[in-house]
Each structure stands twice: as C-alpha cells, then as structure tokens.
Design a protein around this motif. Structure first.
Motif, PDB file in Angstrom:
ATOM      1  N   LEU A 435      54.718  44.741  42.575  1.00 10.48           N
ATOM      2  CA  LEU A 435      53.567  44.184  41.858  1.00 10.48           C
ATOM      3  C   LEU A 435      53.112  45.120  40.745  1.00 10.48           C
ATOM      4  O   LEU A 435      52.690  44.667  39.675  1.00 10.48           O
ATOM      5  CB  LEU A 435      52.419  43.920  42.840  1.00 10.48           C
ATOM      6  CG  LEU A 435      52.607  42.760  43.815  1.00 10.48           C
ATOM      7  CD1 LEU A 435      51.427  42.687  44.788  1.00 10.48           C
ATOM      8  CD2 LEU A 435      52.752  41.438  43.073  1.00 10.48           C
ATOM      9  N   GLY A 436      53.170  46.430  41.000  1.00 11.33           N
ATOM     10  CA  GLY A 436      52.817  47.384  39.951  1.00 11.33           C
ATOM     11  C   GLY A 436      53.747  47.288  38.755  1.00 11.33           C
ATOM     12  O   GLY A 436      53.312  47.340  37.594  1.00 11.33           O
ATOM     13  N   LEU A 559      47.726  35.291  40.643  1.00  8.98           N
ATOM     14  CA  LEU A 559      48.673  34.185  40.799  1.00  8.98           C
ATOM     15  C   LEU A 559      50.051  34.691  41.218  1.00  8.98           C
ATOM     16  O   LEU A 559      50.619  34.214  42.210  1.00  8.98           O
ATOM     17  CB  LEU A 559      48.762  33.387  39.494  1.00  8.98           C
ATOM     18  CG  LEU A 559      47.580  32.465  39.168  1.00  8.98           C
ATOM     19  CD1 LEU A 559      47.668  31.966  37.734  1.00  8.98           C
ATOM     20  CD2 LEU A 559      47.541  31.285  40.137  1.00  8.98           C
ATOM     21  N   TYR A 560      50.593  35.647  40.466  1.00 13.63           N
ATOM     22  CA  TYR A 560      51.925  36.122  40.862  1.00 13.63           C
ATOM     23  C   TYR A 560      51.856  36.999  42.110  1.00 13.63           C
ATOM     24  O   TYR A 560      52.826  37.093  42.864  1.00 13.63           O
ATOM     25  CB  TYR A 560      52.646  36.810  39.707  1.00 13.63           C
ATOM     26  CG  TYR A 560      52.067  38.111  39.207  1.00 13.63           C
ATOM     27  CD1 TYR A 560      52.102  39.281  39.959  1.00 13.63           C
ATOM     28  CD2 TYR A 560      51.518  38.193  37.929  1.00 13.63           C
ATOM     29  CE1 TYR A 560      51.606  40.474  39.470  1.00 13.63           C
ATOM     30  CE2 TYR A 560      51.021  39.375  37.430  1.00 13.63           C
ATOM     31  CZ  TYR A 560      51.067  40.525  38.211  1.00 13.63           C
ATOM     32  OH  TYR A 560      50.563  41.702  37.726  1.00 13.63           O
ATOM     33  N   GLY A 561      50.703  37.634  42.364  1.00 14.25           N
ATOM     34  CA  GLY A 561      50.559  38.389  43.604  1.00 14.25           C
ATOM     35  C   GLY A 561      50.520  37.484  44.818  1.00 14.25           C
ATOM     36  O   GLY A 561      51.153  37.771  45.854  1.00 14.25           O
ATOM     37  N   ARG A 562      49.788  36.375  44.711  1.00 14.42           N
ATOM     38  CA  ARG A 562      49.737  35.424  45.829  1.00 14.42           C
ATOM     39  C   ARG A 562      51.107  34.787  46.062  1.00 14.42           C
ATOM     40  O   ARG A 562      51.505  34.536  47.212  1.00 14.42           O
ATOM     41  CB  ARG A 562      48.705  34.344  45.529  1.00 14.42           C
ATOM     42  CG  ARG A 562      48.471  33.368  46.677  1.00 14.42           C
ATOM     43  CD  ARG A 562      47.498  33.936  47.693  1.00 14.42           C
ATOM     44  NE  ARG A 562      47.359  33.074  48.867  1.00 14.42           N
ATOM     45  CZ  ARG A 562      46.311  33.088  49.680  1.00 14.42           C
ATOM     46  NH1 ARG A 562      45.298  33.916  49.447  1.00 14.42           N
ATOM     47  NH2 ARG A 562      46.262  32.298  50.733  1.00 14.42           N
ATOM     48  N   ALA A 563      51.840  34.518  44.983  1.00 21.75           N
ATOM     49  CA  ALA A 563      53.181  33.955  45.140  1.00 21.75           C
ATOM     50  C   ALA A 563      54.093  34.923  45.872  1.00 21.75           C
ATOM     51  O   ALA A 563      54.841  34.528  46.802  1.00 21.75           O
ATOM     52  CB  ALA A 563      53.752  33.605  43.774  1.00 21.75           C
ATOM     53  N   LEU A 564      54.049  36.205  45.510  1.00 19.21           N
ATOM     54  CA  LEU A 564      54.878  37.190  46.199  1.00 19.21           C
ATOM     55  C   LEU A 564      54.440  37.357  47.652  1.00 19.21           C
ATOM     56  O   LEU A 564      55.286  37.476  48.564  1.00 19.21           O
ATOM     57  CB  LEU A 564      54.819  38.535  45.464  1.00 19.21           C
ATOM     58  CG  LEU A 564      55.666  39.665  46.053  1.00 19.21           C
ATOM     59  CD1 LEU A 564      57.141  39.285  46.092  1.00 19.21           C
ATOM     60  CD2 LEU A 564      55.460  40.961  45.264  1.00 19.21           C
ATOM     61  N   ILE A 598      44.990  40.424  45.375  1.00 18.20           N
ATOM     62  CA  ILE A 598      44.061  41.401  44.811  1.00 18.20           C
ATOM     63  C   ILE A 598      44.806  42.619  44.269  1.00 18.20           C
ATOM     64  O   ILE A 598      44.419  43.208  43.254  1.00 18.20           O
ATOM     65  CB  ILE A 598      42.991  41.801  45.851  1.00 18.20           C
ATOM     66  CG1 ILE A 598      41.806  42.451  45.144  1.00 18.20           C
ATOM     67  CG2 ILE A 598      43.562  42.734  46.910  1.00 18.20           C
ATOM     68  CD1 ILE A 598      40.587  42.600  46.010  1.00 18.20           C
ATOM     69  N   ILE A 599      45.916  43.000  44.899  1.00 19.72           N
ATOM     70  CA  ILE A 599      46.714  44.107  44.369  1.00 19.72           C
ATOM     71  C   ILE A 599      47.415  43.674  43.081  1.00 19.72           C
ATOM     72  O   ILE A 599      47.526  44.452  42.124  1.00 19.72           O
ATOM     73  CB  ILE A 599      47.720  44.581  45.429  1.00 19.72           C
ATOM     74  CG1 ILE A 599      46.972  45.211  46.604  1.00 19.72           C
ATOM     75  CG2 ILE A 599      48.712  45.576  44.841  1.00 19.72           C
ATOM     76  CD1 ILE A 599      47.843  45.580  47.769  1.00 19.72           C
ATOM     77  N   VAL A 636      48.360  50.329  40.666  1.00 18.41           N
ATOM     78  CA  VAL A 636      47.747  50.645  39.374  1.00 18.41           C
ATOM     79  C   VAL A 636      48.482  51.797  38.697  1.00 18.41           C
ATOM     80  O   VAL A 636      48.715  51.779  37.474  1.00 18.41           O
ATOM     81  CB  VAL A 636      46.252  50.972  39.570  1.00 18.41           C
ATOM     82  CG1 VAL A 636      45.646  51.528  38.287  1.00 18.41           C
ATOM     83  CG2 VAL A 636      45.491  49.733  40.004  1.00 18.41           C
ATOM     84  N   MET A 637      48.858  52.809  39.468  1.00 17.88           N
ATOM     85  CA  MET A 637      49.578  53.944  38.888  1.00 17.88           C
ATOM     86  C   MET A 637      50.917  53.500  38.290  1.00 17.88           C
ATOM     87  O   MET A 637      51.264  53.863  37.161  1.00 17.88           O
ATOM     88  CB  MET A 637      49.819  54.999  39.965  1.00 17.88           C
ATOM     89  CG  MET A 637      50.644  56.196  39.516  1.00 17.88           C
ATOM     90  SD  MET A 637      51.032  57.284  40.880  1.00 17.88           S
ATOM     91  CE  MET A 637      52.089  56.221  41.870  1.00 17.88           C
TER      92      MET A 637
END
Length: 874
Positions: A435-436, A559-564, A598-599, A636-637
């Motif tokens: 995700l990062g 959106l893409y975080g929830r999909a993953l 959220i991530i 985030v990093m």
C-alpha cells in the motif's frame, strides 16, 4: 549626475537589480485600503519637523537597578510615562571645543541638534533617538524608516523582529508600578485572545460548513433534508451543476483568492511574502459559502485544506479588533514612527497565522495534535517554541468548539472517525508495504498529471471561461459518478464506509461485507472508482472554485486499500490452514479490510503531500488505535520514498513553483551549484545605482518613472562606488512625494543627499538618510553560492549586497535567488550550472561567467493584466 547605469539595456536587468514593479504603483497593505486612515497618517507624519520639534528626554534601554524591596516597586508613580534619562558619556575634547566656539545665542538647526547630542543629559534634554522613524534616526546607522510593504513583495524579517524587540523595550521602559504591569499583561494577552477567538470561529464555521453541505447534498440526491424521504427520482446532475456554477461565480465575482485550497499561498505568506486581499473579509465569506456549494456538488474535492485558509482569514480579521495587532504591513500604505510603540511586527503576525492554521486542520480532521504538527511540518517557515504552544491552544479550542457544536449528531468530530477492536498480524506487513508503494506511485503520477493539466489550462483559451469549465466538468463528473455506487455519494460518507468494520455496519448499502465469489464485483468497482477518482481529482484540483486535495486523496487511497484488504480476507478464508495464517484465531475475523482502507488513505495522502509525522498522528487520532501506528508509519514512510524518487516537490510545493512565488524552502535539501556568487549576482555594471550627492527631487522622480526596479543601491560616487546603503522604491517615492506636499512644500529643483553635508542648510535640501537602509546585509563577492543561499533561507533576507573593501560589486534579491535555484537542474563535473528551465548560464565572449538569470521575463503590461496575482511576481 542623478543616477548611474552601465551596460546595455536588457530585459534581464529589470529583474536582476530588484524586482519589477509598475511605475506609479502605490504601496498597499495586505487587505483593504482606508483613505481616511491614510490621510490622517500622512498629515500626522508630515506635521512633525524633526529640526523644529521640542526636545524630549531620550529613552535609555540600560538595565535598571533592581529595587531593594517589592514595596517601592509597586508604589511607584503609575502616571510616570518615561523613565529618567541615563547620563550620556562625557564629550570628547573636540566636542567641547566645538561647543565653546559656538555662539550662545541662536544655533543653526542642524548644529543645534548636534550640540544637543554632544551635551550631557544632566544639563540638556535630547530628542527621541529611536532608530525607526525617530527625528534623529539618520545620525545613527540603522535600517531607516519603512513604508508599508507593496503587494506581492517580501517582508524584511530582520527589521520586523528588531522592531518588535524595540516595541517591547519601549513598553517596559514607559510603564512602572501596578498600572505598568497591567499594561504589559494586556499587551501580552491580546494575542491569546485572538488565538482563542480564532479557534472558536474556526470550530463554528467548520460545523456550519458540514451542516450546510450535508443539507445541500441531500437535495442533490433528491432527499428531503428534514424527513430523508426521496421526493424526486433522478435528481443528481441538475443540482450538482447548479451548485458548482454558483461556487465558481462567487469566486470570480467577489474574491478570486477564495479559489483552490489556499495552502500554497499560506505557505508563501508565512515565508514572508505579502499577498494583499488573500485573507480579507470577502475572501472568508466567499470561501465558506463556496465550500458548502463545491462539496455538495459531488466534484472530487474536499474541504479539509480550504479550512486552513478559513482559519487564517478568521485570525487576520480578529487581529483588526486590536490596535496593536492591526497596524501591520503598513497602515493604509504607510508605517509611521508614532505607531511603533504599539505596533506588532509583521513577523509576529505570521506566527499567529501559523497557530491559526493548526486550528484549521484540527477542525478538518478532529485532530488537535495533528493540526499542530501539520503547521510545523508543512506550513510554517519559522516556528519557535512559543508558536507551538500557541498552535496547541488554538487547535484545542477549535476541537472543543466543534465537539460542542456536534454537527453530525453522533458525538464525532468528523464523519469518518472510527474505532477498531481487532489488531493486525505479522503476515500483513507485506500488504501494508505494498500500500505504501501504491501510495507513492499515486502521489507522483497525480502531481505530474495535475501540473500538466494546469499548464494546459493556463495556455489554452479555457482560462478565459472558468465558470463554463466548472459547469462542463460538473456535468462530466455526474455522468461518470452515477453508474458506480462508490462514486455516487459524497467523499466523506464514502471514506466513513470504507474505514468501518463489517461488525459495526448496520446497513451494507455498498456491498463491502460480502463473502466468497460475491466479493469479485465489489473489488472491481473499488478499483474502478479509484482509477476514475484519480483522473477526476487531477482535473478538478485547479479549477476556479474552493477545492482541497486531502479528502479526495484519502478516498482514493481508501478505495484501493479496501480492495487489497478484501483480497487478503478472501485469501485467508479460502486457505485458513496455510502457514502464514497460523497465528489467526478460529471463529474470529483474522483480516479487517477497514484497516487496509485507512492505511491506504494514509499512504495516498503521504504520497501526494510528502508529509510524514503529521499524517501518522492525524490517522491515529481518527482511529484511536495505538496498535495501528506502526503499520501507518511504514506505509507513509515508503510512500514518501517512492514519491520523492519520482519528484522532489509535493503537491503544494509544485503549485508554489507553478505560480512562481519566490518561496525559498529552508527545510528541503536541494542541489546548489558549487560556484562563487560572482557567477550569479547582478554586477554593478548592470545595476542602476544612486549616488550620494548630485540629485534633485525632480531627477529622482524621473529615475523612478523610467526604472521599474524595487530598490536601488546608494554609493558615494560613480568612480569609487563605496556602498553607503540601499533604499527601497516605496520609501524613496514616499519621501519625495511628501517633501513636495505641505508642510515642507519643497521645490522640485531642491537638492537631495544621502550622507551628511555639514555646510548645507537643512531647510533648503532634502536629507534622504532617514529612509535609507544604512546597514544592509553584505557579503564578499568571493563568497560561495551555498553561503548566500543559506543567508537568504535562514535569515529571510530580501536582498544581499556584495562588496570588496567597501566597494559595491553586485546585488542579489530574493527573487533572483529563487530563479537561480529553480534553474539549477543540472550541474556538470566542475560544479557549473549548465542547464535550467527558467535560468540559464549566460557567457559573454572572452569574459567571465555572467548571471544565471535569463528568459521568461514578464513585461509590466502583462503583469498588470494578472489582477488575481495567481502567477506571482517576477
């Protein structure tokens, strides 16, 4: 000879000597001009002739003796306004001889002043010797008097903080006893009152914007805001277009600075740039109303960034309620000497605005600590410890006010505030890192695409029809949003649903909690919404409406975080006995897709803004789960690393660069050519300088009429070129115009001078030393460019003069330095600049390296057409 100008006339010189200004343009304050205040201020200044004023005791800033007891200290006379003058040093023998040789009857005016200065204060009173605007300030080296800063110019940080220290010393010296301490307490408390009132105003406005935008959003969807009954089928496109058009018309008609998010301009203002009307009352009204309409229109934009602008407008307007806080950046165009004792420095005003910006983020996310860190990490150019404490208080008051208003009737500060009851497992580190990476790629591609669209919009004919552009995009957005259920609702509602756990969802209207094969359609819709939202947000951010990029980025990341997260959940449900899922407990959900959302939102926000610490704290305050701080930090990093690999500038820095604001970032490391500053500076042959003598009022007015520069170095003569100081265009123009007006009413043929003329009649000449900066910052012409850049960045300088043994060699202004750093893209093996977009290395045949200032010059007529100032000042 009234001026000296060597070398051929070039468009290059117009910026190298100093920044361009249209001849005849009057100095402005940051907001509204007041003709009555200007008339009173001008008459008050011109009515005081320093050569004829009565003598007054001089103020001494020596440390006063500590009282032996507290009783005399508090029982001292509270009506005593001035301290007892301290004895002056004994006069020298030459001074005593001069005093004895002078007749005892009537002395010439200037000799009388010098006699007063050389005589002990025990026998003779003194004139007020304050450096900034005092009657005798030209006999002491100092920065000179100052006129209010012009629009789109930089402030003098050193002068402003010196003025603030002088104001505090005068306040402490003129107050004694209980009343004196009460006066100091009132003076110190006014900033705190402004900050508290700013927090309250920001909380009330944020709640009002939430309520009104939610009400308008229900109208758009065809629901009655009171009963929530569907009263009109298919009511989606028409209200959306009407809302967007109204927001654009408001901005275009009443407040052009209400467009966009305002954060790039706030960063520029906090770095010491003056943008008039940017935080005016009309801007606040239009920004607030426009946000309600823009958010309800369904466009891919957010209100979080613009709320920072709203909070800063509140602070700027509240400071006008206090006299010692309102006289900033000139009073009706002029900063008078008598106002200095109660004037808050322009630099201190920017500290207050930094604290107000924290309140804006606090109400945007319900995150007081995140607001303080956002102001520190993203906005503020100068952030001392006291500003952090002030930011904390303002952010806390704003959050408490928003909590008391309770706009969503749920007890939450923001709609998408959630809590998680489950933790995460070690195997999820890989998806979090992925995700990062996706967030960094999203940020890099978004910035590139958005800047290309902005450049196309600026060069095309659509810039002349901003309202029609908004209408067309609103229609296209409504047509694209309608088929996808995730794009049909407002962004805040979408983010709230994506963040939520399935166990807490009462009505799954988006199908997020499906299981098995049924999740395939949901995953496809999520990814399709993320891709379409990316395209629409890149076009929307930059329209002439109030629009932020923070919430759209969070929505795309969610959106893409929830999909993953849904993919990982399906994988774990299909292979529960796999080795990587060994730590999962039976009968308990092992994977929570909401945490991936959220991530993903944090990674997208980090990739587009390049912030780190403040994003982590904001997300922590949104979830309240300390368990997820580490995954958020990792995402985030990585997103920042990936984004920095694609481009060094975040979205706000990119817009600052696009608008060509002279913002010298003192936090980022950027390559600086390893060259001497003589390769970059504007040399004396190309400067328009003023000699100390040989001028008249008429010749200097002719110089101002023919030369567009914002300031001029003052030298002894054209042969020796000994540097005497630097005088700004605004100060010179005001001094010349005031000398031609009553009470002096000098002739245009009156001689002027910039250094002491002992035999001249002070009544028949114009002494311009009070308006000249006699102590400008100077460096050797052999200094390195790295040292010069550090001087500009760390000290907030407007200009630097370069001398060798007192002889003027060249000049660099802040904008010159910005052009150099902006063009220093490639450096060859010997450390020389070889290429640049806005600045190119110019070499003359058989000569040394010349300036790196070339190309892209803007004519005065073209700049005057840019009334909105969106393209900055060249």
């Amino acid at each position: 000879m009234s001026s000296s100008s060597s070398g051929p006339s070039r468009a290059l010189h117009e910026e190298a000597s100093s920044s361009r200004v249209t001849p005849g343009r009057q100095p402005f304050v940051e907001d509204d001009n007041e003709d009555d205040d200007f008339t009173i201020a001008r008459d008050s200044l011109l009515s005081t002739n320093p050569l004829e004023s009565s003598s007054e005791p001089r103020i001494s800033f020596k440390r006063r003796a500590k009282p032996t007891s507290l009783l005399p200290k508090f029982l001292s006379n509270p009506l005593e306004s001035i301290r007892r003058p301290s004895p002056s040093p004994a006069p020298t023998s030459s001074q005593q001889h001069s005093n004895r040789s002078q007749p005892s009857s009537v002395l010439p005016a200037e000799d009388a002043i010098l006699h007063t200065l050389d005589t002990s204060t025990d026998n003779t009173t003194h004139f007020n010797g304050t450096k900034d605007g005092g009657p005798l300030d030209w006999y002491v080296e100092g920065p000179g008097r100052r006129v209010g800063y012009d629009d789109l110019t930089a402030i003098d940080w050193i002068f402003e903080y010196t003025k603030e220290r002088q104001r505090l010393r005068i306040l402490q010296s003129n107050t004694k006893g209980l009343l004196g301490y009460a006066a100091q307490l009132v003076d110190a408390s006014q900033i705190w009152l402004v900050l508290i009132a700013t927090g309250i105003a920001a909380g009330v406005l944020a709640a009002g914007i939430d309520i009104v935008s939610d009400w308008l959003g229900d109208l758009k969807m065809g629901y009655c805001p009171l009963t929530k009954h569907h009263y009109l089928a298919g009511a989606d496109a028409q209200p959306q277009i009407v809302f967007a058009a109204c927001a654009s018309i408001l901005v275009k008609t009443y407040a052009i600075y209400a467009k966009h998010s305002g954060i790039p301009e706030i960063k520029t203002v906090l770095s010491g740039f003056v943008i008039r009307r940017f935080m005016s009352s009309w801007t606040l009204v239009v920004k607030s109303l426009g946000l309600c309409l823009a958010v309800a229109s369904g466009l891919w934009l957010g209100k979080e960034g613009p709320l920072v602008h709203v909070a800063c407008c509140c602070a700027n307007l509240l400071m006008k309620m206090f006299d010692n806080l309102s006289k900033n950046e000139g009073n009706a165009g002029i900063l008078l000497s008598e106002y200095l004792e109660t004037d808050l420095s322009v630099a201190r005003k920017r500290e207050v605005l930094s604290a107000a910006a924290a309140a804006g983020i606090s109400v945007a996310f319900g995150s007081p600590l995140g607001g303080v860190l956002f102001s520190l990490e993203q906005l503020s150019y100068y952030f001392p410890d006291k500003t952090m404490w002030q930011s904390f208080v303002s952010a806390m008051v704003a959050a408490v006010t928003l909590q008391a208003m309770n706009p969503f009737r749920t007890g939450k500060l923001v709609l998408y505030q959630v809590t998680y009851s489950t933790g995460w497992h070690g195997f999820e580190m890989a998806p979090f890192a992925l995700l990062g990476i996706i967030g960094g790629l999203y940020g890099g591609f978004f910035i590139k695409l958005n800047m290309r669209i902005a450049a196309w919009r600026k060069a095309s004919a659509t810039k002349n029809y901003p309202t029609w552009e908004v209408i067309v995009l609103a229609l296209v957005t409504s047509l694209i949003n309608f088929p996808n259920v995730f794009m049909r609702v407002q962004s805040s509602e979408l983010v709230a649903s994506l963040f939520a756990e399935c166990a807490t969802i009462k009505e799954d209207r988006f199908g997020l909690c499906k299981s098995g094969v049924a999740t395939t359609g949901t995953i496809v819709l999520l990814l399709l919404a993320a891709i379409l939202g990316f395209a629409l947000a890149s076009v929307t951010f930059g329209l002439q409406i109030p629009a932020g990029i923070i919430l759209p980025s969070m929505a795309i990341g969610a959106l893409y975080g929830r999909a993953l997260g849904t993919l990982v959940q399906v994988w774990q449900a299909k292979y529960p006995g796999a080795l990587i899922f060994a730590n999962c407990e039976p009968d308990i959900p092992c994977v929570t897709p909401g945490t991936y959302a959220i991530i993903g939102a944090a990674s997208a926000l980090g990739g587009v803004t390049r912030m780190t610490v403040s994003i982590v704290v904001i997300m922590f305050e949104l979830t309240g789960a300390l368990t997820y701080v580490l995954p958020i930090m990792i995402a985030v990093m990585i997103s920042k690393w990936v984004g920095d690999a694609m481009s060094k500038r975040g979205i706000y820095e990119s817009w600052i660069h696009f608008n060509e604001y002279p913002f010298l970032d003192n936090t980022q490391e950027q390559p600086i050519p390893d060259v001497p500053v003589s390769e970059v500076m504007t040399r004396i042959e190309d400067l328009v300088v003023i000699t100390a003598t040989g001028h008249t009022i008429d010749s200097l007015n002719s110089l101002l009429a023919t030369q567009p520069y914002r300031g001029f170095p003052v030298i002894s003569d054209t042969r020796e070129a000994i540097l005497l100081g630097y005088i700004s265009r605004t100060e010179l123009a005001f001094a010349l115009n005031s000398s031609l007006s009553p009470p002096r009413s000098l002739s245009p043929a009156t001689e002027t001078h910039f250094r002491h003329q002992p035999l001249a009649d002070p009544h028949s000449i114009l002494d311009l030393r009070p308006w000249m900066d006699q102590t400008p910052i100077t460096l050797s012409a052999k200094s390195s460019l790295q040292l010069t850049v550090n001087m500009f960045q760390k000290l907030g300088l407007r200009y630097v003069l370069f001398c060798d043994m007192g002889v003027l060699q060249g000049l660099l202004t802040k904008k010159d330095m910005w052009y150099v750093l902006d063009g220093a893209e490639d450096v060859d093996g010997e450390g020389r600049v070889v290429a640049g977009r806005e600045a190119v290395a110019r070499r003359e045949e058989g000569g040394e390296g010349r300036r790196l200032l070339g190309g892209g010059e803007v004519s005065g007529e073209e700049w005057d057409e840019r009334e909105d100032g969106s393209d900055g000042e060249r």
